[in-house]
Design a protein around this motif. Sequence first.
Motif, PDB file in Angstrom:
ATOM      1  N   TRP A 177       2.850  28.644  15.526  1.00  0.00           N
ATOM      2  CA  TRP A 177       2.206  29.475  16.544  1.00  0.00           C
ATOM      3  C   TRP A 177       3.146  29.776  17.707  1.00  0.00           C
ATOM      4  CZ3 TRP A 177      -1.709  32.161  15.150  1.00  0.00           C
ATOM      5  CH2 TRP A 177      -2.661  31.677  14.274  1.00  0.00           C
ATOM      6  N   ARG A 206      -5.485  36.897  14.189  1.00  0.00           N
ATOM      7  CA  ARG A 206      -5.376  35.506  13.736  1.00  0.00           C
ATOM      8  C   ARG A 206      -5.332  35.444  12.208  1.00  0.00           C
ATOM      9  NH1 ARG A 206      -8.776  31.296  12.280  1.00  0.00           N
ATOM     10  NH2 ARG A 206      -8.125  29.247  13.008  1.00  0.00           N
ATOM     11  N   LEU A 247      -2.172  34.055   9.944  1.00  0.00           N
ATOM     12  CA  LEU A 247      -2.374  32.985   8.955  1.00  0.00           C
ATOM     13  C   LEU A 247      -1.971  33.433   7.550  1.00  0.00           C
ATOM     14  CD1 LEU A 247      -5.793  31.552  10.172  1.00  0.00           C
ATOM     15  CD2 LEU A 247      -3.542  30.476  10.394  1.00  0.00           C
ATOM     16  N   PRO A 273      -4.210  25.996  11.729  1.00  0.00           N
ATOM     17  CA  PRO A 273      -4.988  27.142  12.229  1.00  0.00           C
ATOM     18  C   PRO A 273      -5.761  26.829  13.504  1.00  0.00           C
ATOM     19  CG  PRO A 273      -5.336  26.853   9.877  1.00  0.00           C
ATOM     20  CD  PRO A 273      -4.530  25.673  10.349  1.00  0.00           C
TER      21      PRO A 273
END
Length: 65
Positions: A4, A32, A36, A45
């Motif tokens: 991230w 998001r 991912l 996550p």
Amino acid sequence: MLKWTDIHDIAIELTDNHPDVDPQYVNFVDLRKWVLALEEFSDDPDRCGEKILEAIQMAWLEEKD
């Protein structure tokens, strides 16, 4: 492997994978999901928050320019 915190590298990957998308109009749920789904991405996550997604979106906007 992307985490991230690799905001600029994620933005580059998103630019490559979604060339016709204007990042300004991508909602955080889709953003998001797309992060991912990146092949190189490997991070928890649940470690992602709104500030990280906002930073990724801003970096992606800069990358598109």
